[in-house]
Scaffold this active site. Structure first.
Site, PDB file in Angstrom:
ATOM      1  CG  HIS A 559      -2.064  -0.988   1.077  1.00  0.00           C
ATOM      2  ND1 HIS A 559      -2.036  -2.220   1.698  1.00  0.00           N
ATOM      3  CD2 HIS A 559      -3.224  -0.938   0.372  1.00  0.00           C
ATOM      4  CE1 HIS A 559      -3.149  -2.891   1.405  1.00  0.00           C
ATOM      5  NE2 HIS A 559      -3.881  -2.137   0.595  1.00  0.00           N
ATOM      6  CG  HIS A 599      -7.568   3.833  -3.484  1.00  0.00           C
ATOM      7  ND1 HIS A 599      -6.529   4.024  -4.376  1.00  0.00           N
ATOM      8  CD2 HIS A 599      -7.457   2.549  -3.047  1.00  0.00           C
ATOM      9  CE1 HIS A 599      -5.841   2.909  -4.485  1.00  0.00           C
ATOM     10  NE2 HIS A 599      -6.368   2.000  -3.692  1.00  0.00           N
TER      11      HIS A 599
END
Length: 832
Positions: A559, A599
């Protein structure tokens, strides 16, 4: 395709012989018919049944006599009487065993027209041609005939609305099984195999005078509703609680409403110059009441009407309906209500007392009078007068009311099935599947538990403070391209194929020293004209991209800003597909690109379940609900609006900004995995299935216009955008193999790191299989694809058309399956 010509069978014919096949079924054997006569064509035979008084079925005298047409009694439905046709029965059996023979002989005895087919396709074509009243399907051997699939196919036709379908099941000695799967497939009831002709005959008689008779009455209701719909007099039917159940077009026109707007609302009519208690006392005594009603039409006009109310008695001797007929008077705005009592039918209301108990009894005058003081009465009247101009019921309430009404005239099996439906509808998770234990697949268990459930398993004394770095602003020392023309050549080469699916994000990651987002963002946003839409300079966009990328954690294996850039690329790719371009508008496109960019901003490399179990500040702030997704959206807007240098929204109109902001937030929150199955199932049921139906009928430009109108509603565009970003977010298994392997390595390492920390800090281990010493990466990928990817991308592919992605998905699944078959736990096979 229709049925073969009918073959009339006499007792001298040899049909439905016994023999070895017949011996497979336990129970008394049906006596074989005498041999002789021509054989029937394979796959199907039809017979106009006759009866022989001397046959073995003669223990009960057949109706109508041998060889004669059966005299069918008239059916009385309230004041209506009609003459039913001779019943037609379709038997679907793959072999002519004793059970099939038993039903054939029973049809002869009952005087029913009987058709026998052996194949599902033939049976379906035959039904569509003949419209049988009863269909009996052999459910005993799924290898030869998928009875439930056939039943669903038949039920998909509107012609089967009043057809009774029976499933013949095996007789078993073990514990009785549930019939819900049969009912869900569309069966009316089951028949436990018993080839005795008399048992089959009794079953047919019960069907004829039970379910079939009820269906005949329901079919007859169509004529009544046709009369009501075409009547020039305005007709209104209400429940005992004064909820409007039916209003014909004349009534809706009189009141100024569109079709269906009144259904389910409480009547907004208030008696004037009459005591309410007198009204209730009169109608609760089953007597007529006459007086004045003040009615507020949709446009707000008040009209007074003379009304006569006659209560209609139903099950249990209680008032069930009020039926009123309005005759519109010419030359004025008033309507005279002349209530006419409609006789109810005892057959249509013959269910057990449990339905009676569920309904409210008639109104108690004393109770109403005692609780109605002057203030509350005025408030109540004011509220009732406004009901016609507002919608107060949720759609699910309307659905439940419709089902409750349907139960009252349904056979017991259907009523019980609808009880189960109501039980499900009253739950809060309508779209999320219920996973059972999968002891043989711990990877699936952990993925489902760790990603879909909230994972809350608290330990006292453990508090985890999210150790995110301070919010990063654009560093003055950072090297940022002045414009796209200022991008270094090696980076430009790395972005040459960014419009194609096979674009390699890892090459761009290397060329930009792990800062791919700002460069890819500049190019993609320029291609879609984002700066022009937002009315912001390119310099502001550059600063914004720099700030957003700086707040991704480069230390996260997965991530990080490379993942964000990868999702941005997938989002842009989907937005360029023809179906998406026809459906979304520029504001949707911009919101999707921004949502993809932000996001996962400030993602700590840990799951929501970890943060909740650790008692992190973010989990407390967001009440353990979609913790990270709320944080990503909130922080992105905080970073954006906190500094004019990077505020890409500052020149937008307020209303446009609010719409854009809501769209971005909705898409970011859609990436939370606990709602995965809800989003996918909604997309399939609200977008895919109606679209297929419309496209099958597409013949004219008008049909294409209906498709575009359906897709472009705000609600449907929202569902499409949610599905788009969800697919972009987890598209790794659909990438070329080498990219898929690299992403699998990165997400596995991030999960391994979480498991290490959970063990070190004595926190609950959310996904135990992700132990770096024992985990099988191929198994984890197989489970992820099976449970989360396949169905979602099948639905997305059906909508967008993505053959390249689906081929990659198939190849990658085979790769992981091959490693697993070799008992390997690594990313790659050992070198040869």
């Amino acid at each position: 395709m229709g049925c073969a010509p009918s073959i009339h069978i006499s007792e001298s014919r040899g049909v439905y012989p016994g023999g070895k096949e017949a011996e497979d079924v336990p129970g008394p054997a049906a006596p074989p018919l005498p041999p002789g006569g021509p054989s029937l064509p394979p796959g199907q035979k039809t017979a106009a049944s006759t009866r022989d008084p001397g046959s073995s079925l003669a223990e009960s005298e057949p109706r109508g006599g041998s060889g004669s047409k059966v005299a069918v009694a008239d059916v009385q439905f309230g004041p209506m009487r009609f003459h039913p046709d001779q019943l037609q029965v379709l038997l679907v059996f793959t072999k002519e065993d004793n059970q099939c023979n038993g039903f054939c002989r029973a049809c002869e005895k009952a005087g029913f027209m009987c058709t026998v087919t052996k194949e599902a396709q033939t049976a379906l074509a035959c039904f569509l041609d003949k419209h049988h009243d009863i269909i009996i399907i052999d459910h005993r051997n799924s290898r030869h005939l998928d009875a439930e699939a056939l039943c669903r196919s038949i039920r998909s036709s509107k012609l089967s609305e009043n057809t009774v379908i029976i499933g013949v099941v095996r007789r078993v000695d073990r514990e009785e099984s549930c019939v819900m799967s049969l009912i869900a497939a569309g069966f009316t009831r089951r028949y436990i195999e018993n080839p005795s002709p008399m048992a089959c005959y009794n079953e047919l008689l019960q069907l004829e005078f039970g379910e079939v008779r009820s269906q005949l009455k329901l079919r007859a209701c169509n004529s009544m509703f046709a009369a009501l719909e075409k009547s020039q007099e305005a007709i209104e039917i209400t429940s005992e609680d004064h909820i409007i159940q039916y209003a014909n077009p004349a009534f809706e026109t009189t009141m100024g409403y569109q079709s269906g707007e009144l259904i389910g609302k409480e009547i907004a009519e208030v008696p004037i110059n009459e005591k309410k208690a007198d009204l209730l006392d009169t109608i609760n005594s089953c007597k007529e009441w006459q007086g004045i009603y003040s009615v507020r039409k949709k446009n707000g006009d008040n009209v007074q009407q003379n009304v006569k109310i006659i209560p209609v008695i139903g099950q249990g001797g209680k008032i069930r309906h009020y039926v009123s007929i309005i005759r519109v008077c010419n030359g004025n705005n008033k309507a005279e209500k002349i209530a006419e009592c409609v006789q109810t039918d005892s057959y249509a209301d013959n269910q057990s007392g449990k339905h009676k108990d569920r309904r409210k009894s008639s109104l108690d005058v004393k109770t109403v009078a005692s609780r109605t003081n002057e203030v509350s009465s005025q408030r109540r009247h004011s509220s009732m007068a406004r009901i016609h101009s507002m919608t107060i019921e949720a759609p699910i309430t309307k659905v439940i009311n419709i089902i409750n009404a349907a139960q009252e005239s349904s056979p017991m099996p259907v009523t019980e099935a609808l009880d189960r439906v109501l039980e499900i509808l009253r739950t809060t998770e309508l779209y999320s599947p219920q996973f059972g234990a999968k002891d043989d697949d711990p990877h699936a268990n952990d993925l489902v538990g760790g990603l879909v459930s909230d994972g809350l398993r608290r330990l006292s004394g453990n508090e985890y403070v999210l150790s995110t770095k301070n919010l990063q602003q654009a560093a003055s020392s950072s090297i940022v391209p002045i414009s796209l023309h200022d991008v270094p050549s090696q980076i430009t080469r790395a972005m040459e194929k960014e419009e194609y699916w096979d674009f390699n994000i890892f090459e761009l990651e290397a060329a930009t020293h792990k800062r791919p987002l700002i460069y890819l963002g500049l190019k993609v946003f320029a291609r879609f004209g984002v700066c022009e839409f937002l009315k912001c300079p390119e310099a502001t966009l550059r600063s914004w991209l720099q700030v957003i990328e700086a707040n991704y954690h480069a230390s996260n294996p997965y991530h990080n800003s490379t993942h964000s850039a990868d999702v941005l690329h997938a989002t842009a790719y989907f937005l360029c597909k023809e179906r998406i371009k026809q459906t979304l508008d520029p504001l949707d496109e911009v919101s999707a690109l921004i949502a993809a960019t932000i996001h996962d901003v400030d993602h700590p490399g840990r799951t929501n379940s970890f943060l909740c179990n650790a008692g992190s500040e973010l989990a407390i702030l967001y009440n353990d609900m979609a913790v990270l997704e709320h944080h990503h959206a909130a922080l992105a807007f905080q970073l954006t609006t906190g500094d004019d240098k990077c505020n890409i929204f500052k020149n937008m109109e307020r209303s446009d900004y609010q719409t854009l902001r809501q769209g971005i937030i909705d898409m970011v929150l859609a990436t939370e995995m606990t709602k995965h199955f809800e989003h996918v199932n909604k997309f399939v049921n609200i977008i895919n299935k109606p679209l297929v139906a419309l496209e099958e009928d597409e013949e004219t430009d008008k049909d294409q216009e209906a498709i575009n109108t359906m897709l472009r509603t705000p609600e449907n565009r929202t569902l499409i955008k949610r599905m788009l970003i969800k697919c972009a977010d987890v598209s790794n298994p659909c990438r070329p193999l080498e990219q898929c392997i690299e992403w699998a390595a990165r997400i596995s390492e991030e999960y391994f790191s979480q498991t290490d920390e959970e063990k070190q800090r004595d926190l609950p281990v959310v996904m135990p299989v992700f132990d770096r010493n024992t985990c099988s990466i191929p198994k984890s990928q197989i489970s992820f694809i099976d449970y989360f990817i396949t169905d979602m991308f099948d639905a997305w592919d059906a909508f967008v058309d993505l053959p390249e992605l689906m081929q990659h998905l198939d190849n990658n699944f085979k790769y992981w399956k091959g490693l697993d078959d070799m008992k390997l736990r690594s990313l790659r096979p050992p070198p040869e």
